[in-house]
Design a protein around this motif. Sequence first.
Motif, mmCIF file in Angstrom:
data_model
loop_
_atom_site.group_PDB
_atom_site.id
_atom_site.type_symbol
_atom_site.label_atom_id
_atom_site.label_comp_id
_atom_site.label_asym_id
_atom_site.label_seq_id
_atom_site.Cartn_x
_atom_site.Cartn_y
_atom_site.Cartn_z
ATOM 1 N N THR A 156 0.811 -1.217 0.000
ATOM 2 C CA THR A 156 0.000 0.000 0.000
ATOM 3 C C THR A 156 0.847 1.272 0.000
ATOM 4 O O THR A 156 0.352 2.335 -0.343
ATOM 5 N N ILE A 157 2.090 1.185 0.439
ATOM 6 C CA ILE A 157 2.901 2.413 0.512
ATOM 7 C C ILE A 157 4.032 2.381 -0.497
ATOM 8 O O ILE A 157 4.961 3.190 -0.425
ATOM 9 N N ASP A 196 15.888 -1.714 -11.104
ATOM 10 C CA ASP A 196 16.401 -3.079 -11.142
ATOM 11 C C ASP A 196 15.796 -3.928 -10.037
ATOM 12 O O ASP A 196 16.507 -4.660 -9.342
ATOM 13 N N GLY A 197 14.535 -3.765 -9.793
ATOM 14 C CA GLY A 197 13.875 -4.589 -8.784
ATOM 15 C C GLY A 197 13.978 -4.049 -7.367
ATOM 16 O O GLY A 197 13.421 -4.617 -6.449
ATOM 17 N N ILE A 198 14.730 -2.950 -7.191
ATOM 18 C CA ILE A 198 14.785 -2.344 -5.850
ATOM 19 C C ILE A 198 13.680 -1.308 -5.771
ATOM 20 O O ILE A 198 13.659 -0.362 -6.554
ATOM 21 N N LYS A 199 12.754 -1.523 -4.808
ATOM 22 C CA LYS A 199 11.591 -0.647 -4.744
ATOM 23 C C LYS A 199 11.716 0.314 -3.575
ATOM 24 O O LYS A 199 12.437 0.049 -2.622
ATOM 25 N N GLU A 200 10.961 1.402 -3.674
ATOM 26 C CA GLU A 200 11.014 2.395 -2.596
ATOM 27 C C GLU A 200 9.689 2.434 -1.861
ATOM 28 O O GLU A 200 8.627 2.431 -2.478
ATOM 29 N N LEU A 201 9.760 2.482 -0.513
ATOM 30 C CA LEU A 201 8.539 2.555 0.292
ATOM 31 C C LEU A 201 8.393 3.962 0.852
ATOM 32 O O LEU A 201 9.366 4.583 1.249
ATOM 33 N N ASP A 202 7.168 4.424 0.928
ATOM 34 C CA ASP A 202 6.899 5.749 1.501
ATOM 35 C C ASP A 202 6.574 5.575 2.983
ATOM 36 O O ASP A 202 5.458 5.818 3.421
ATOM 37 N N ASN A 203 7.585 5.152 3.749
ATOM 38 C CA ASN A 203 7.383 4.923 5.181
ATOM 39 C C ASN A 203 7.273 6.233 5.947
ATOM 40 O O ASN A 203 7.768 7.272 5.512
ATOM 41 N N HIS A 204 6.625 6.163 7.112
ATOM 42 C CA HIS A 204 6.587 7.340 7.994
ATOM 43 C C HIS A 204 7.944 7.533 8.635
ATOM 44 O O HIS A 204 8.695 6.576 8.798
#
Length: 310
Positions: A109-110, A117-125
Motif C-alpha cells: 500500500t505504501i 532493477d527490482g529495488i523498490k522504494e517505500l513511503d514509510n513514515h
Amino acid sequence: MKNRIIIFILFLLPASVWAQDAPVTKGFWDDPINHPMAPFYALMALVVLVTVLVFIVAIMLLQVLNTFVERAAKEKAAALGIEYKPEPSWWQKLDRKLTNAIPLEKEATIELDHNYDGIKELDNHLPPWWKWLFYGTIAWSVVYLIVYHVTDSVPLQQQEYENEVAMAEEQLRKIRAAEPVAAIDEATLSYTADAALISKGAVVFKNNCVSCHKEKGEGSIGPNLTDEYWLHGGSIQNVFTVVKNGVPEKGMIAWNAILKPEEIRDVSFFIMSLKGTNPPNAKAPQGAVWKEEVKVEGVQADSVKAQASL
Ligand code: HEC
C-alpha cells in the motif's frame, strides 16, 4: 535485545564521569565502614537487591505462564482446525509504536512508483521516536537560547574556562603568598659560594642544562660557561637574568616558566662556581672578557650595562 541493553548501559556510563565534578569533600568511599550514612546505604542496597531478585523471579514466572497460555492456545487452534497465530510480544508492540512501521504484509500500500532493477522504494513514515527527538531539540534550542544568550544566567564555555583559570590563579597566588621564601630577583641577588645552594644548583643544571651546555658547562649548542668570556655579562645578576628570561631567538629557553626562582638562583650560583674550572674539550670563547669590578671613571653601572649588551 541484548545489544540494545548494552548500548543503553553504555549511555549511562558518562553519568559516573559527571558525578566527579562534585566538590571534593571526604567521600563515602574514603572510609565506607565508619561513614555515618553506612547503615542507611547498606539497607538501601539490600532493598535494591531484593527488588531486583523479586523482579527477576516475576519475569521468570511470567514466562512460564506465557508458555502455558501459548500451549493452550495452540491446542485450541488445533482442535478447531485453524492456523495458530501467536500474539505479538510487548516488545514487538512497543517497537511498532516507536517506529510506526507498516507491517510487511501491507507494504504494497505504501510502495512508490520507483523501481530500479527490482529495488523498490517505500513511503514509510518517519519513526515517531526520531520525530519527537527532533521536536525536542527545537524546544531545547529555545530554552538554551534564553538561558545562555538572553538572560545570561549560566556562563558560556569560554566564560566557564576563564572562571576556572581565574580560580586556579587565585589558588596559586594564595600558595605563593603562604611560602615563606623572600622574593628572589636579579635586583637583590648577590653571589656567595654557598656549598649547599651550589650543590642544589648542580642538580638543576644536570636535569635541565647539560643537553646544550654539557656536563661540566664546557658548552656545545650553548656557550662555554666556565671561561671568562660572556655574551650577556658574567655577574650573578647577568647570569640570573639570562637564565630567567632566556634568549629565545638564540635557542636559550626562558627558564622562569619551568624553574622556581630559588632554582634559578641555585643554578646561577652553580654557574658562578664553574669559573676557571677549565674542563677538557671546552667550546671556543664567545662574547667579551668579563671583569667583575670594571671601574671606568668610577661609573660601574654603565660599563656593566655596556658589557651586558655585547
Ligand atoms: C636548548 C639549548 C639550551 C639549554 C637547554 C640551555 N641553554 Fe643556556 N644557552 C643556550 C644558547 C644557545 C645560549 C647562547 C644565547 C646567545 O647566543 O645569546 C645560552 C646562553 C646561556 C647563558 C649566557 C651565557 C653567556 O655567554 O652570556 C647562560 C648563563 C645559560 N645559557 C645558562 C643556562 C642554564 C642555567 C640552563 C639550564 C637551566 C641552560 N642555559 C639551558 C642554549 C641552551
